[in-house]
Design a protein around this motif. Structure first.
Motif, PDB file in Angstrom:
ATOM      1  N   ILE A 277      -9.144  10.379 -22.281  1.00  0.00           N
ATOM      2  CA  ILE A 277     -10.059   9.375 -22.831  1.00  0.00           C
ATOM      3  C   ILE A 277     -10.064   8.027 -23.427  1.00  0.00           C
ATOM      4  O   ILE A 277     -10.306   7.165 -23.336  1.00  0.00           O
ATOM      5  N   LEU A 278      -8.793   8.248 -24.383  1.00  0.00           N
ATOM      6  CA  LEU A 278      -8.381   6.927 -25.130  1.00  0.00           C
ATOM      7  C   LEU A 278      -7.673   5.876 -23.894  1.00  0.00           C
ATOM      8  O   LEU A 278      -8.121   4.768 -23.952  1.00  0.00           O
ATOM      9  N   ILE A 279      -7.127   6.429 -22.821  1.00  0.00           N
ATOM     10  CA  ILE A 279      -6.676   5.548 -22.269  1.00  0.00           C
ATOM     11  C   ILE A 279      -7.869   5.013 -21.349  1.00  0.00           C
ATOM     12  O   ILE A 279      -7.941   3.506 -21.064  1.00  0.00           O
ATOM     13  N   ALA A 280      -8.967   5.420 -20.936  1.00  0.00           N
ATOM     14  CA  ALA A 280     -10.167   5.153 -20.175  1.00  0.00           C
ATOM     15  C   ALA A 280     -10.802   4.075 -21.135  1.00  0.00           C
ATOM     16  O   ALA A 280     -11.281   3.146 -20.607  1.00  0.00           O
ATOM     17  N   PHE A 281     -10.901   4.570 -22.500  1.00  0.00           N
ATOM     18  CA  PHE A 281     -11.567   3.715 -23.374  1.00  0.00           C
ATOM     19  C   PHE A 281     -10.976   2.401 -23.614  1.00  0.00           C
ATOM     20  O   PHE A 281     -11.495   1.141 -23.627  1.00  0.00           O
ATOM     21  N   THR A 282      -9.659   2.485 -23.741  1.00  0.00           N
ATOM     22  CA  THR A 282      -8.717   1.314 -23.746  1.00  0.00           C
ATOM     23  C   THR A 282      -8.790   0.488 -22.448  1.00  0.00           C
ATOM     24  O   THR A 282      -8.893  -0.813 -22.564  1.00  0.00           O
ATOM     25  N   VAL A 283      -8.869   1.032 -21.295  1.00  0.00           N
ATOM     26  CA  VAL A 283      -8.831  -0.069 -19.985  1.00  0.00           C
ATOM     27  C   VAL A 283     -10.186  -0.532 -19.904  1.00  0.00           C
ATOM     28  O   VAL A 283     -10.389  -1.521 -19.600  1.00  0.00           O
ATOM     29  N   LYS A 284     -11.279   0.447 -20.363  1.00  0.00           N
ATOM     30  CA  LYS A 284     -12.631  -0.478 -19.957  1.00  0.00           C
ATOM     31  C   LYS A 284     -12.922  -1.473 -21.143  1.00  0.00           C
ATOM     32  O   LYS A 284     -13.712  -2.277 -21.050  1.00  0.00           O
ATOM     33  N   PHE A 285     -12.873  -0.961 -22.449  1.00  0.00           N
ATOM     34  CA  PHE A 285     -13.186  -2.044 -23.555  1.00  0.00           C
ATOM     35  C   PHE A 285     -12.146  -2.816 -24.299  1.00  0.00           C
ATOM     36  O   PHE A 285     -12.272  -3.964 -24.638  1.00  0.00           O
ATOM     37  N   ILE A 286     -10.985  -2.358 -24.352  1.00  0.00           N
ATOM     38  CA  ILE A 286      -9.832  -3.126 -25.141  1.00  0.00           C
ATOM     39  C   ILE A 286      -9.210  -3.992 -24.123  1.00  0.00           C
ATOM     40  O   ILE A 286      -8.892  -5.346 -24.578  1.00  0.00           O
ATOM     41  N   TRP A 287      -8.699  -3.440 -22.945  1.00  0.00           N
ATOM     42  CA  TRP A 287      -7.969  -4.197 -22.171  1.00  0.00           C
ATOM     43  C   TRP A 287      -8.471  -5.727 -21.706  1.00  0.00           C
ATOM     44  O   TRP A 287      -7.695  -6.504 -21.616  1.00  0.00           O
ATOM     45  N   PRO A 288      -9.630  -5.710 -21.134  1.00  0.00           N
ATOM     46  CA  PRO A 288     -10.185  -6.719 -20.739  1.00  0.00           C
ATOM     47  C   PRO A 288     -10.112  -7.802 -21.809  1.00  0.00           C
ATOM     48  O   PRO A 288      -9.800  -9.113 -21.577  1.00  0.00           O
ATOM     49  N   ASN A 289     -10.522  -7.490 -22.896  1.00  0.00           N
ATOM     50  CA  ASN A 289     -10.512  -8.572 -24.075  1.00  0.00           C
ATOM     51  C   ASN A 289      -9.076  -9.172 -24.507  1.00  0.00           C
ATOM     52  O   ASN A 289      -8.767 -10.179 -24.629  1.00  0.00           O
ATOM     53  N   LEU A 290      -8.061  -8.008 -24.326  1.00  0.00           N
ATOM     54  CA  LEU A 290      -6.496  -8.596 -24.638  1.00  0.00           C
ATOM     55  C   LEU A 290      -5.973  -9.460 -23.503  1.00  0.00           C
ATOM     56  O   LEU A 290      -5.532 -10.341 -23.751  1.00  0.00           O
ATOM     57  N   THR A 291      -6.570  -9.067 -22.059  1.00  0.00           N
ATOM     58  CA  THR A 291      -5.930  -9.997 -21.134  1.00  0.00           C
ATOM     59  C   THR A 291      -6.705 -11.093 -21.197  1.00  0.00           C
ATOM     60  O   THR A 291      -5.962 -12.504 -20.671  1.00  0.00           O
ATOM     61  N   LYS A 292      -7.930 -11.251 -21.635  1.00  0.00           N
ATOM     62  CA  LYS A 292      -8.656 -12.610 -21.695  1.00  0.00           C
ATOM     63  C   LYS A 292      -8.246 -13.365 -22.741  1.00  0.00           C
ATOM     64  O   LYS A 292      -7.757 -14.430 -22.703  1.00  0.00           O
ATOM     65  N   ALA A 293      -7.685 -12.859 -23.756  1.00  0.00           N
ATOM     66  CA  ALA A 293      -6.893 -13.550 -24.985  1.00  0.00           C
ATOM     67  C   ALA A 293      -5.754 -14.237 -24.412  1.00  0.00           C
ATOM     68  O   ALA A 293      -5.514 -15.406 -25.027  1.00  0.00           O
ATOM     69  N   ILE A 294      -5.006 -13.181 -23.893  1.00  0.00           N
ATOM     70  CA  ILE A 294      -3.660 -13.676 -23.473  1.00  0.00           C
ATOM     71  C   ILE A 294      -3.902 -14.680 -22.311  1.00  0.00           C
ATOM     72  O   ILE A 294      -3.078 -15.794 -22.347  1.00  0.00           O
ATOM     73  N   GLU A 295      -4.816 -14.702 -21.458  1.00  0.00           N
ATOM     74  CA  GLU A 295      -4.869 -15.821 -20.611  1.00  0.00           C
ATOM     75  C   GLU A 295      -5.244 -17.262 -21.202  1.00  0.00           C
ATOM     76  O   GLU A 295      -4.894 -18.127 -20.981  1.00  0.00           O
ATOM     77  N   GLU A 296      -6.360 -17.017 -22.104  1.00  0.00           N
ATOM     78  CA  GLU A 296      -6.521 -18.249 -22.878  1.00  0.00           C
ATOM     79  C   GLU A 296      -5.534 -18.584 -23.743  1.00  0.00           C
ATOM     80  O   GLU A 296      -5.441 -19.887 -23.572  1.00  0.00           O
ATOM     81  N   ARG A 297      -4.568 -18.027 -24.323  1.00  0.00           N
ATOM     82  CA  ARG A 297      -3.858 -18.594 -24.985  1.00  0.00           C
ATOM     83  C   ARG A 297      -2.694 -19.326 -23.821  1.00  0.00           C
ATOM     84  O   ARG A 297      -2.065 -20.027 -24.167  1.00  0.00           O
ATOM     85  N   GLN A 298      -2.433 -18.552 -22.788  1.00  0.00           N
ATOM     86  CA  GLN A 298      -1.747 -18.919 -21.776  1.00  0.00           C
ATOM     87  C   GLN A 298      -2.176 -20.514 -21.427  1.00  0.00           C
ATOM     88  O   GLN A 298      -1.397 -21.636 -21.234  1.00  0.00           O
ATOM     89  N   LEU A 299      -3.378 -20.501 -21.201  1.00  0.00           N
ATOM     90  CA  LEU A 299      -4.096 -21.808 -20.728  1.00  0.00           C
ATOM     91  C   LEU A 299      -3.941 -22.903 -21.803  1.00  0.00           C
ATOM     92  O   LEU A 299      -3.611 -24.034 -21.703  1.00  0.00           O
ATOM     93  N   LYS A 300      -3.901 -22.391 -23.152  1.00  0.00           N
ATOM     94  CA  LYS A 300      -3.773 -23.410 -24.395  1.00  0.00           C
ATOM     95  C   LYS A 300      -2.353 -23.954 -24.366  1.00  0.00           C
ATOM     96  O   LYS A 300      -2.185 -25.094 -24.661  1.00  0.00           O
ATOM     97  N   ILE A 301      -1.541 -23.034 -23.932  1.00  0.00           N
ATOM     98  CA  ILE A 301       0.028 -23.488 -24.167  1.00  0.00           C
ATOM     99  C   ILE A 301       0.292 -24.303 -23.009  1.00  0.00           C
ATOM    100  O   ILE A 301       1.122 -25.207 -23.179  1.00  0.00           O
TER     101      ILE A 301
END
Length: 156
Positions: free
Chosen positions: A16-40
């Motif tokens: 359940i923790l993995i499903a919750f992380t994949v559904k709600f937390i992971w997209p935000n983390l990847t989005k933040a990482i991609e935005e940071r990569q674009l800024k860099i």
């Protein structure tokens, strides 16, 4: 190793923790990482662009310095030429002034010599009259014999 209800409960909560992380937390983390990569990436592009602009500005500055040095050299050359022209003109003016002063001095000398000759003639005439009066033992009137004295002065 026994599989009991605790292990199944832990596996289920972990899933359940993995499903919750994949559904709600992971997209935000990847989005933040991609935005940071674009800024860099944007920052690196801006730095590269600034480096190129700095290189162009350095080239322009070097060109302006070269032009300024060339203009300064031309100004110095012109000033040297003007100084030489002024010096030559001053020399020519000095030579002309010396020539003029020399001619004026020669004229003054000639006029003084002429006056000295005339004065000498007059004195010689006066001395001649005095000498003649002593010889003749009588006085000769200089006013009466002015033409004779003038003629005598011109002969002398």
């Amino acid at each position: 190793m026994d599989i009991n209800a605790t292990l199944i409960g832990e596996m289920l909560s972990f899933a359940i923790l993995i499903a919750f992380t994949v559904k709600f937390i992971w997209p935000n983390l990847t989005k933040a990482i991609e935005e940071r990569q674009l800024k860099i990436a944007d920052g690196l592009n801006a730095a590269e662009k600034a480096r190129a602009e700095l290189k162009d500005a350095d080239a322009k500055v070097a060109d302006e310095i070269r032009k300024a040095r060339q203009q300064a050299s031309e100004i110095i050359d012109k000033a040297q030429q003007q100084a030489n022209q002024i010096l030559d003109k001053a020399k020519a003016d000095a030579v002309a002034e010396i020539t003029r002063l020399k001619a004026a001095a020669q004229d003054d000398i000639a006029s003084m010599a002429q006056r000295a000759r005339e004065e000498l003639r007059e004195r010689v005439g006066a001395l001649a009259v005095q000498g003649a009066s002593k010889i003749v033992q009588r006085e000769i009137d200089p006013a009466a014999h002015k033409t004779l004295l003038d003629q005598l002065a011109t002969e002398i």
